[in-house]
Write a protein that holds these residues in place. Sequence first.
Motif, short mmCIF file in Angstrom:
data_model
loop_
_atom_site.label_atom_id
_atom_site.label_comp_id
_atom_site.label_asym_id
_atom_site.label_seq_id
_atom_site.Cartn_x
_atom_site.Cartn_y
_atom_site.Cartn_z
N ILE A 105 39.84 55.07 41.84
CA ILE A 105 40.17 54.78 41.47
C ILE A 105 41.05 53.89 40.03
O ILE A 105 42.26 54.45 40.38
N ASP A 140 47.04 49.65 35.48
CA ASP A 140 45.44 50.55 36.50
C ASP A 140 45.07 49.34 36.37
O ASP A 140 44.13 49.01 37.96
N ARG A 180 44.78 45.93 35.67
CA ARG A 180 44.98 44.51 36.14
C ARG A 180 45.18 44.71 37.23
O ARG A 180 44.85 43.78 37.93
N ASN A 181 46.19 45.47 37.59
CA ASN A 181 45.97 45.99 39.54
C ASN A 181 44.87 45.96 40.16
O ASN A 181 44.24 44.87 41.67
N TYR A 182 43.57 46.26 39.69
CA TYR A 182 41.91 46.79 40.49
C TYR A 182 41.33 45.09 40.73
O TYR A 182 41.18 45.17 41.07
N ARG A 221 43.07 42.85 40.53
CA ARG A 221 43.48 41.62 41.93
C ARG A 221 42.80 42.63 43.07
O ARG A 221 42.76 41.37 43.87
N GLU A 222 42.76 43.76 42.85
CA GLU A 222 41.80 44.05 44.88
C GLU A 222 41.03 43.32 44.74
O GLU A 222 40.63 43.38 46.29
N TRP A 223 40.72 43.68 43.26
CA TRP A 223 38.82 43.52 43.58
C TRP A 223 38.48 41.53 44.11
O TRP A 223 37.85 41.69 45.35
N SER A 262 40.67 39.73 45.93
CA SER A 262 40.96 39.82 46.91
C SER A 262 40.34 39.81 48.05
O SER A 262 40.84 40.08 49.55
N GLU A 263 39.88 40.93 47.91
CA GLU A 263 38.47 41.89 49.27
C GLU A 263 37.48 41.17 49.47
O GLU A 263 37.69 41.51 50.92
N CYS A 264 37.09 40.06 48.66
CA CYS A 264 36.43 39.50 49.15
C CYS A 264 36.01 38.00 48.95
O CYS A 264 36.21 37.74 47.51
#
Lengths: 345, 270
Positions: A154, A205, A207-209, A211-213, A215-217
């Motif tokens: 990632i 990179d 910040r994107n991660y 956000r993703e982290w 929203s995943e759970c």
Amino acid sequence: MLPDTLLRTGRIWNVEQSFLLGHLIPFRVTTAIEIRSLSRVFSGRKETLALDDINLTVEEGELFGLLGPNGAGKTTLIKILSTLLLPSNGTAHVLGHDVYSDANSIRKRINMVSGGEISGYGLLTIRENLWMFTQFYGVPRVVAKKRIDNLLDIFGLQDKADAKLRTVSTGQRQKMNIIRGFATDPELIFLDEPTLGLDVSTSIDIRNYLREWISECSSRTMMLTTHYMKEAEELCDRVAIIDRGRIVAIDTPAGLKRRVGRGSSFLIEATPFNPESIQSIPGVRAFVARPSEDHMHLRMILDDESVIADIISEIVSSGAQVTSLNKNEPTLEDAFMHLVGRGLV
Amino acid sequence: MNDWALNFKAGIARAHARAIGAMREPSWVVFDVILPLLGVAAYIYYYRALGADPIFEGFVILGGAMTAFWLNVLWGMAAQLYWEREVGNFQLFMITPMSRMALLAGMALGGLFTSSIRALSTLILGILIFQIKISVAEPLALATIFILTMLAVYGIGMMLSSLFLMYGRDAWNISNLLQEPVYLVSGFYFPIRELGLTISAVASLIPVTLGLDAMRQLLFGPASQGILPVWVEAIILAFQAAIFMILAKFSLDRMEQRSRREGRLTLRWQ
């Protein structure tokens, strides 16, 4: 009486008895962090009140931001919540556990990453360093390896995974630090200026991660301190503005911006002049002056737009020329200036 | 995962990091094999020039091997947490759920591994080059004494590590202070009895003194002038190991409390 399985989680549950259904209905886990009347004093030659009567609740699943200038108390607060420091007064509960008496229960479920952090061993590779830190949390070997590989992918660090830590760049090192924080799959992560001093692309990179982290759970929670308004505005569900150890405001970024009021944020660009006299003009709530080589940039919050005429007169009378004037939609930086009375930097 | 399993994994991971880190630089051959052998050679030629009993050459080889562990305890264990803070790792260790004793045990295990290489190379090369005669009549007793000595010596290292952290920069001076005098009073290169019973008794508070004395007796027999019977020394060493481990746990807990209260110990450059 709460079922054992709920109690074991150590979280604070809101439970309401339903007479209709005749059994307990547990609502969603709510509180990740609960702070009441918390203060922290550092003794030394001179006593410093780093945190003063802090009250704060962070909900589970939130990405919560702490925004404030250097020395505001952000890092002290994170250190208390991550069990590195004890409060001088008041209470703090993290995932239902008291930071004072139940630190180890908190440590099993959290992690922390600081910007500009220097950690790990230079003689070990990135992968070896990451593996070592996962073992300190008891992550099973196979799970740790899989998670590390996934995160290396990632963050685009796979090709550096077997490079000794001392041979990699600052940005790559900080990416490793971020991976270190997430490789233990914490329920709550504290990020203290995670993009400090990094280039734009690495910051994006990261910040994107983040956000993703989150929203995943839905049970994941993040507390982030930052200097960068844009970062706070882009990422955070809610932001606490902290200044001189006190929380000045807590709201969503949009809510904080609304407090500024429409039509009161201005940006003036002029030839160089001394901006001190601007402060004394009636109707100027706050301003930040950023001088560059041949220009002065002024960001201002005004009571109303009629004040702008007085400001332009003041600039012109000081011998400078106004080269541009823009009326802006309020930003988080404006909200900060409005609430704190000065700029962040 | 229960706490025992977590601490076991954490300790092994820390030991692993230390062992591979130490072996990764080729310079370890020079620093850990060749240089110690030169020091040992100097003492052996000194004894030969004086026409001393050849048994003294055996004492030197044994002392040279044990030096590796003592140096590791002083510089690799006692000063380790201080060093970890300076490089920024200590704060991260303090927020992990592992026991601090597991961290130190891992450091000790890793240090023991790397020091064993130095000790073994000194022992084997010394014996081969200088034709030292050693007979191991009681290997089990020798192994027991060695293990007890290591437990006690690394127990001191674990105890000192948190004390060094609390007393900051003075750590380096304390390490220096302990290094040379201990070489003398613990009799690394000669039988401690030569210094008289009073000094021998005081020096016996340092486990390496009794460990060396007992190993000398087991390897070289009555000519090694032991200060106490081996079994007595074994009991004292076991007692010392337990005491130092308990003190290590106590000082670690104190250090952590102080660290959280004052907020300075986890910061670098304090």
